[in-house]
Design a protein around this motif. Structure first.
Motif, mmCIF file in Angstrom:
data_model
loop_
_atom_site.group_PDB
_atom_site.id
_atom_site.type_symbol
_atom_site.label_atom_id
_atom_site.label_comp_id
_atom_site.label_asym_id
_atom_site.label_seq_id
_atom_site.Cartn_x
_atom_site.Cartn_y
_atom_site.Cartn_z
ATOM 1 N N THR A 64 -40.983 -3.916 8.112
ATOM 2 C CA THR A 64 -41.124 -5.246 8.701
ATOM 3 C C THR A 64 -39.986 -6.165 8.282
ATOM 4 O O THR A 64 -39.999 -7.340 8.585
ATOM 5 N N ILE A 99 -50.807 -1.191 13.952
ATOM 6 C CA ILE A 99 -50.063 -0.558 12.871
ATOM 7 C C ILE A 99 -50.987 0.271 11.990
ATOM 8 O O ILE A 99 -50.659 1.376 11.569
ATOM 9 N N SER A 123 -53.166 3.736 12.699
ATOM 10 C CA SER A 123 -52.168 4.038 13.707
ATOM 11 C C SER A 123 -52.730 4.950 14.794
ATOM 12 O O SER A 123 -53.401 5.926 14.492
ATOM 13 N N ARG A 131 -49.167 -5.784 14.941
ATOM 14 C CA ARG A 131 -47.874 -6.462 15.085
ATOM 15 C C ARG A 131 -47.774 -6.931 16.520
ATOM 16 O O ARG A 131 -48.028 -6.153 17.447
ATOM 17 N N TYR A 134 -47.502 -10.809 12.514
ATOM 18 C CA TYR A 134 -48.379 -9.792 11.932
ATOM 19 C C TYR A 134 -49.741 -10.398 11.614
ATOM 20 O O TYR A 134 -49.829 -11.441 10.961
#
Length: 514
Positions: A197, A384, A387, A427, A458
């Motif tokens: 990030t 994220i 996942s 995200r 985020y």
């Protein structure tokens, strides 16, 4: 008299219904409550995405097409279905037909022309779909597949490609195996902070492209910038072939390469030495001045859009430097062997800054009216954690195991295993105003302030997802205009030491929950 009024009303309703049906292409119409409880006509564009056997590649297009936008009283949305070669051949459960789909999308998939295209029946089926009005959107390898290949067959690779291409667009390509391809083959998949990030992160290079300003470039019409930086991983430069074939339409330039990677982002072939190696020669490219994007028609009915670089790729680094090192490249990423590979370290643009290119191109290929094409924005949301594409195990948010074979073998329709209740992290693009968290279609949290911001926003929420077993976690994000994007993951929950959880609770970590 009453019967006459009823008959007139019925005829009027039927006429309106037929008009709405015709306006929706081949897509489905419905009514949906959206934005302040207003009622909108829903137009669904059916997308067939060709399976590249790469979950991250599929994920990128999933994020692009899991999107809704509103024009007046009409709500447009894409519906994405992943299909394979059997479906193209008409042997699978989701055959590529004009009844089933509006647009056929092929992403970074060289298999299409190096293997599938050697089957003439496979090519014939795609040509039939397009010739009958189906749209085609090709990116990188998918663009190569739709062209006429190389003008001059100078080697075995050129002959192989030319035998496999479908031939939907009247253009030739520059995309040599020992040239442009090396920006994929030499990419360092073992970059230590790839996908971090941080504002600076190793990624594929980007290429600067010029937007062609012409009245026929509808996809970019109204966009107020003259240049686009787009992620690049070895795609073609295209130029007119001028073949005489009544099925070929006019080539409409969309984007032109504004740099030559061999000079601006140089790569090298290396000679091994006892220390590490020395440069043998440069990788050569031939992209400058060639088309990075074109649109055309086929058989007068169908619309075809092709891109050499990757507008769907969410991370675009600029003003960076090439770093070459001994590492794991494309062919050796799952082996202990190393070769000289590269990473490009640059400042990241806003997340999904070019995603609108994919959406507008697909909508145009589906014959959506110019005034109804999707807006020029980066609206996107990416799960994220957990996942959807990395097959991980998550242990109480303390640590995780990557690419777990157990998940692939035992839980084929599950993308992650979670022990206890997960902290769901997403995200989003910077223009997102609200994120909703769902478990099994139950809304559990509304978040309006991100945890932190750099090139993206985020968000995180700790969710009680319920009892053990399979659950679907979904996030929906809204931009300031009310356009909607979504992402989802199917997980298998294993209870922690506290036992089974019976009552769903909603909590959030470091976020505001409305």
């Amino acid at each position: 008299m009453r019967e006459s009024r009823l008959f007139t009303r019925a005829v009027s309703c039927l006429t309106i219904t037929l008009i709405l049906f015709a306006a929706a292409l081949q897509s489905t119409n419905a009514k949906e409550n959206v934005f302040s409880n207003s009622i909108a006509d829903v137009v669904t564009i059916q997308i067939a995405l060709y399976d590249a056997h790469d979950k991250y590649n599929i994920q990128q297009f999933k994020e692009a097409f899991n999107y809704k936008w509103r024009k007046g009283n009409r709500l447009y949305r894409f519906n994405l279905t992943t299909i394979d070669s059997d479906d193209v051949l008409g042997l699978g459960a989701k055959p590529l037909t004009n009844k089933n789909f509006d647009v056929f999308v092929v992403g970074a998939n060289a298999k299409t022309y190096l293997y599938d295209g050697l089957n003439n029946r496979w090519k014939k089926k795609i040509k039939e779909f397009v010739a009958n009005g189906g749209g085609y959107l090709g990116v990188c390898g998918g663009a190569n597949a739709a062209t006429l290949g190389f003008k001059h067959s100078n080697n075995l690779f050129h002959l192989w490609v030319n035998k496999g291409v479908i031939g939907l667009a009247n253009v030739y390509i520059h995309d040599d195996l020992l040239g442009e391809w090396q920006y994929l083959m030499k990419f360092g998949f073992d970059a230590p902070n790839r996908g971090s990030t941080a504002d600076f992160s190793p990624e594929f290079i980007s290429v600067n492209t010029t937007i062609e300003k012409n009245n026929k470039n509808v996809i970019f019409k109204g966009y107020n910038k003259s240049f686009l930086n787009i992620a690049y991983g070895g795609g073609p430069g295209m130029y007119p072939a001028n073949k005489s074939d009544e099925r070929f339409g006019e080539i409409i330039p969309l984007l032109t390469y504004n740099e030559e990677p061999m000079y601006s982002k140089s790569l090298h072939y290396w000679l091994p030495t006892l220390k590490s190696g020395k440069i043998l020669c440069n990788v050569t490219t031939n992209l400058f001045g060639k088309y990075a994007g074109v649109a055309t028609t086929y058989n007068s009915k169908a619309r075809v859009v092709l891109y050499g670089p990757h507008p769907e790729y969410p991370l675009v680094p600029v003003n960076g430097t090439i770093h070459e090192y001994l590492g794991k490249g494309y062919l050796m990423r799952n082996t202990p062997f190393k070769r000289h590979v590269y990473n490009y370290l640059g400042r990241l643009l806003n997340l999904s800054s070019n995603i609108w290119v994919i959406r507008r191109s697909a909508a145009w290929a589906a014959h959506v009216a110019e005034e109804d094409l999707p807006p020029f924005d980066e609206t996107s949301v990416w799960l994220i954690k957990p996942s959807p594409y990395q097959n991980k195990m998550y242990f109480k948010d303390r640590f995780e195991i990557k690419e777990n074979v157990l998940i692939k073998k035992l839980f084929r329709d599950v993308s992650a295993i979670v022990f206890g209740n997960p902290a769901v992290q997403v995200r989003t693009s910077l223009n997102i105003k609200k994120v909703e968290f769902y478990v099994d279609n139950n809304l559990l949290a509304n978040c309006t302030r991100p945890d932190f911001i750099d090139h993206a926003s985020y968000y995180a929420a700790k969710l009680d997802i319920g009892l053990q077993g399979k659950h679907r976690i979904k996030v929906k994000a809204y931009d300031k205009a009310g356009n909607i994007v979504a992402d989802s993951v199917t997980v298998w929950k294993i209870p922690d030491s506290t036992g089974f959880l019976k009552k769903p609770k909603t909590t959030a970590s470091s976020v505001h929950v409305d």
